[in-house]
Design a protein around this motif. Structure first.
Motif, mmCIF file in Angstrom:
data_model
loop_
_atom_site.group_PDB
_atom_site.id
_atom_site.type_symbol
_atom_site.label_atom_id
_atom_site.label_comp_id
_atom_site.label_asym_id
_atom_site.label_seq_id
_atom_site.Cartn_x
_atom_site.Cartn_y
_atom_site.Cartn_z
ATOM 1 N N TYR A 148 -30.228 -0.457 -15.983
ATOM 2 C CA TYR A 148 -31.043 0.530 -15.261
ATOM 3 C C TYR A 148 -31.006 1.828 -16.061
ATOM 4 C CZ TYR A 148 -26.861 2.888 -13.488
ATOM 5 O OH TYR A 148 -25.704 3.595 -13.397
ATOM 6 N N GLY A 149 -31.645 2.867 -15.538
ATOM 7 C CA GLY A 149 -31.658 4.142 -16.264
ATOM 8 C C GLY A 149 -32.530 4.068 -17.509
ATOM 9 N N SER A 150 -32.271 4.985 -18.438
ATOM 10 C CA SER A 150 -33.226 5.191 -19.529
ATOM 11 C C SER A 150 -33.372 3.995 -20.466
ATOM 12 C CB SER A 150 -32.863 6.442 -20.315
ATOM 13 O OG SER A 150 -31.605 6.279 -20.894
ATOM 14 N N ASN A 199 -36.009 2.021 -18.154
ATOM 15 C CA ASN A 199 -37.174 2.594 -17.470
ATOM 16 C C ASN A 199 -38.249 3.075 -18.446
ATOM 17 O OD1 ASN A 199 -36.273 5.103 -18.408
ATOM 18 N ND2 ASN A 199 -35.448 5.745 -16.433
ATOM 19 N N SER A 239 -29.431 6.481 -27.067
ATOM 20 C CA SER A 239 -28.916 6.720 -25.709
ATOM 21 C C SER A 239 -27.823 5.706 -25.384
ATOM 22 C CB SER A 239 -30.014 6.548 -24.670
ATOM 23 O OG SER A 239 -31.104 7.372 -24.915
ATOM 24 N N ASP A 289 -26.944 2.105 -19.280
ATOM 25 C CA ASP A 289 -26.443 2.059 -17.897
ATOM 26 C C ASP A 289 -26.597 0.644 -17.382
ATOM 27 O OD1 ASP A 289 -26.024 4.957 -17.550
ATOM 28 O OD2 ASP A 289 -28.196 5.082 -17.701
ATOM 29 N N ALA A 341 -30.801 2.045 -7.742
ATOM 30 C CA ALA A 341 -31.085 2.571 -9.083
ATOM 31 C C ALA A 341 -31.854 1.543 -9.913
ATOM 32 C CB ALA A 341 -29.795 2.975 -9.781
ATOM 33 N N ASN A 345 -35.427 1.850 -8.554
ATOM 34 C CA ASN A 345 -36.170 3.043 -8.984
ATOM 35 C C ASN A 345 -36.431 3.016 -10.490
ATOM 36 O OD1 ASN A 345 -33.958 4.503 -10.240
ATOM 37 N ND2 ASN A 345 -33.315 5.265 -8.230
ATOM 38 N N THR A 346 -35.585 2.297 -11.220
ATOM 39 C CA THR A 346 -35.840 2.086 -12.652
ATOM 40 C C THR A 346 -37.139 1.308 -12.853
ATOM 41 O OG1 THR A 346 -33.512 2.183 -13.267
ATOM 42 C CG2 THR A 346 -34.942 0.918 -14.725
ATOM 43 N N LYS A 379 -37.851 15.891 -21.623
ATOM 44 C CA LYS A 379 -36.410 15.604 -21.708
ATOM 45 C C LYS A 379 -35.808 16.246 -22.957
ATOM 46 C CE LYS A 379 -34.619 11.491 -20.993
ATOM 47 N NZ LYS A 379 -34.450 9.999 -20.910
ATOM 48 N N LYS A 436 -32.879 19.061 -22.863
ATOM 49 C CA LYS A 436 -31.592 18.899 -23.563
ATOM 50 C C LYS A 436 -31.390 20.044 -24.560
ATOM 51 C CE LYS A 436 -31.618 13.863 -23.100
ATOM 52 N NZ LYS A 436 -30.720 13.490 -22.016
ATOM 53 N N ASN A 446 -30.334 20.241 -18.685
ATOM 54 C CA ASN A 446 -30.278 18.830 -18.282
ATOM 55 C C ASN A 446 -28.817 18.482 -18.000
ATOM 56 O OD1 ASN A 446 -30.785 15.685 -20.092
ATOM 57 N ND2 ASN A 446 -30.949 16.051 -17.924
ATOM 58 N N SER A 459 -31.144 16.395 -13.526
ATOM 59 C CA SER A 459 -30.925 15.135 -14.246
ATOM 60 C C SER A 459 -32.211 14.706 -14.947
ATOM 61 C CB SER A 459 -30.504 14.041 -13.263
ATOM 62 O OG SER A 459 -31.556 13.758 -12.362
ATOM 63 N N TYR A 495 -33.528 11.900 -14.615
ATOM 64 C CA TYR A 495 -34.267 11.198 -13.565
ATOM 65 C C TYR A 495 -35.160 12.184 -12.804
ATOM 66 C CZ TYR A 495 -34.717 8.382 -9.233
ATOM 67 O OH TYR A 495 -35.178 7.700 -8.142
ATOM 68 N N LEU A 497 -33.121 15.577 -5.084
ATOM 69 C CA LEU A 497 -32.532 15.566 -6.431
ATOM 70 C C LEU A 497 -32.307 16.972 -6.967
ATOM 71 C CD1 LEU A 497 -34.631 12.589 -7.649
ATOM 72 C CD2 LEU A 497 -32.193 12.597 -7.159
HETATM 73 N N1 CTP Z 1 -30.214 7.839 -10.648
HETATM 74 C C1 CTP Z 1 -30.423 7.852 -9.284
HETATM 75 N N2 CTP Z 1 -30.237 8.994 -8.574
HETATM 76 C C2 CTP Z 1 -29.858 10.132 -9.193
HETATM 77 C C3 CTP Z 1 -29.651 10.150 -10.580
HETATM 78 C C4 CTP Z 1 -29.839 8.979 -11.278
HETATM 79 O O1 CTP Z 1 -30.783 6.805 -8.725
HETATM 80 N N3 CTP Z 1 -29.669 11.237 -8.479
HETATM 81 C C5 CTP Z 1 -30.391 6.571 -11.382
HETATM 82 C C6 CTP Z 1 -31.812 6.328 -11.808
HETATM 83 O O2 CTP Z 1 -32.066 4.942 -11.761
HETATM 84 C C7 CTP Z 1 -31.818 6.790 -13.239
HETATM 85 C C8 CTP Z 1 -30.422 6.404 -13.689
HETATM 86 O O3 CTP Z 1 -29.604 6.598 -12.545
HETATM 87 O O4 CTP Z 1 -32.824 6.136 -13.988
HETATM 88 C C9 CTP Z 1 -29.888 7.213 -14.838
HETATM 89 O O5 CTP Z 1 -29.999 8.581 -14.541
HETATM 90 P P1 CTP Z 1 -30.073 9.699 -15.639
HETATM 91 O O6 CTP Z 1 -28.881 9.634 -16.513
HETATM 92 O O7 CTP Z 1 -30.457 10.969 -14.960
HETATM 93 O O8 CTP Z 1 -31.355 9.290 -16.458
HETATM 94 P P2 CTP Z 1 -31.563 8.493 -17.779
HETATM 95 O O9 CTP Z 1 -32.963 7.996 -17.625
HETATM 96 O O10 CTP Z 1 -30.523 7.466 -18.016
HETATM 97 O O11 CTP Z 1 -31.589 9.636 -18.867
HETATM 98 P P3 CTP Z 1 -30.742 9.949 -20.178
HETATM 99 O O12 CTP Z 1 -31.584 9.471 -21.301
HETATM 100 O O13 CTP Z 1 -30.618 11.445 -20.180
HETATM 101 O O14 CTP Z 1 -29.442 9.227 -20.049
#
Ligand code: CTP
Ligand code: MG
Length: 335
Positions: free
Chosen positions: A60-62, A65, A72, A75, A137, A140-141, A162, A166, A171, A179, A181, A298
């Motif tokens: 999940y996450g970046s 998504n 990176s 996750d 998560a 939502n991804t 993003k 950063k 961020n 975040s 997200y 958020l």
């Molecule tokens: N997430 C969430 N609720 C939040 C923050 C994060 O559900 N309050 C979940 C989301 O699925 C998000 C994932 O955790 O995609 C990772 O969050 P984040 O690190 O903010 O985003 P990334 O897309 O992983 O960005 P980065 O490249 O900065 O790591």
């Protein structure tokens, strides 16, 4: 502010798309990196399934998504039904299972807000966080990934935003800023608001995908390939959209009364959500509704000091986009 709100975008803005797209391209992870991430996931699956054959691992996450830049961390979510074990016990046990010759720095962080196992794969150099049963998560991804597949300008805009966040130090949720997200949701909301719209509201359409996770119904239209090219009537260039994004958050968003809501494709009033005053640590100074956990703001990490920092950064960026001869350099200058 009133004067600025009526300001027209500079005439040469579209010419800036070439350098912005070059920045975007330079941030895209190469195919081999994606391959290495898959390899690592495969190794983790092998180790986990020896102990828990019914368990599943999800990215999940970046990394999943489509908003992940090069280099990176990944996750991972472990989905497991161990009813008689609490999360920190599972984390401890998982860390034990993953202590193998092929992984390094395996640590169980049981006291974090979200307990995780952290590790590093020396073969690929990739670091990874594994959490337990955080399936919202994972969903939502998918929503973010589906939005990214509708119009290529979303991914371009989100990478640039993003990268800006950063570079400018805004961020960092532990310092009261937003975040990644949250920034991606702000981009989606912004593109839903353009006229003609560049993105639809997938949760407002007839659902083709529907799951219930932690008692939350998550339903949305996910056959995005059937939308044709939804945003084709809007010809705005990426540079114009970057300008518009910063202008929106600097001068157009109503911080006092509005909540941005990707779920409804619009803004809703703070009063309707009862987000008008501070409750505990939630100050609701900038309100971004989570698309599924709709009681989640958020922006709750943002405090009196950091809202000022954020809004000044939006204004700085909007002014650079409006006046600076070389915005692509100035915008990303380290703070
Ligand atoms: N997430 C969430 N609720 C939040 C923050 C994060 O559900 N309050 C979940 C989301 O699925 C998000 C994932 O955790 O995609 C990772 O969050 P984040 O690190 O903010 O985003 P990334 O897309 O992983 O960005 P980065 O490249 O900065 O790591
Ligand atoms: Mg991440």
């Amino acid at each position: 502010r009133t004067f600025k709100r009526q300001m027209m975008c500079r005439r040469d803005i579209d010419g800036l798309s070439v350098p912005f797209l070059a920045i975007y391209e330079s941030l895209i992870p190469p195919e081999e990196e994606k391959l290495k991430q898959k390899q690592l996931l495969g190794l983790l699956e092998k180790l986990v399934c020896k102990e828990w054959p019914m368990a599943r691992l999800y990215l999940y996450g970046s990394c999943a998504n489509s908003f992940g830049v090069s280099k990176s961390d990944i996750d991972v979510c472990l989905a497991i039904q161990e009813v008689d074990m609490d999360k920190s016990k599972i984390i401890m046990k998982l860390a034990g299972i993953l202590q193998s010759d092929s992984l390094q720095n395996v640590q169980a962080l049981t006291r974090a807000r979200v307990p995780i196992v952290k590790l590093m794969d020396p073969a690929t150099g990739i670091s990874c966080d594994i959490c337990i049963n955080n399936l919202l998560a994972v969903v939502n991804t998918k929503l973010l990934r589906d939005y990214a597949n509708i119009d290529s300008r979303l991914r371009q805009l989100a990478f640039i935003i993003k990268h800006w966040a950063k570079s400018r130090g805004v961020n960092e949720t532990y310092h009261g800023t937003l975040s990644s997200y949250a920034y991606v949701l702000m981009c989606i909301h912004f593109l839903q608001q353009r006229r003609p719209a560049i993105l639809p509201c997938l949760q407002g359409m007839d659902a083709t995908y529907s799951v219930t996770v932690d008692n939350v119904d998550c339903a949305f239209f996910d056959q995005v390939e059937k939308l044709g090219h939804f945003g084709r009537h809007n010809k705005e260039s990426i540079a114009h959209l970057v300008w518009g994004f910063f202008f929106y958050w600097a001068y157009c968003h109503d911080y006092a009364n509005s909540v941005i809501s990707v779920r409804t494709g619009s803004t809703i009033s703070k009063r309707d959500k009862d987000w008008t005053r501070r409750v505990g640590n939630d100050r609701h100074l900038i309100c971004i509704e989570d698309p599924f956990e709709i009681s989640h703001d958020l922006g709750r990490v943002v405090d009196k000091r950091s809202i000022k920092v954020l809004r000044e950064e939006f204004e700085r960026a909007a002014d650079i986009m409006q006046y600076d001869p070389n915005p692509c350099v100035k915008l990303f200058e380290p703070y």
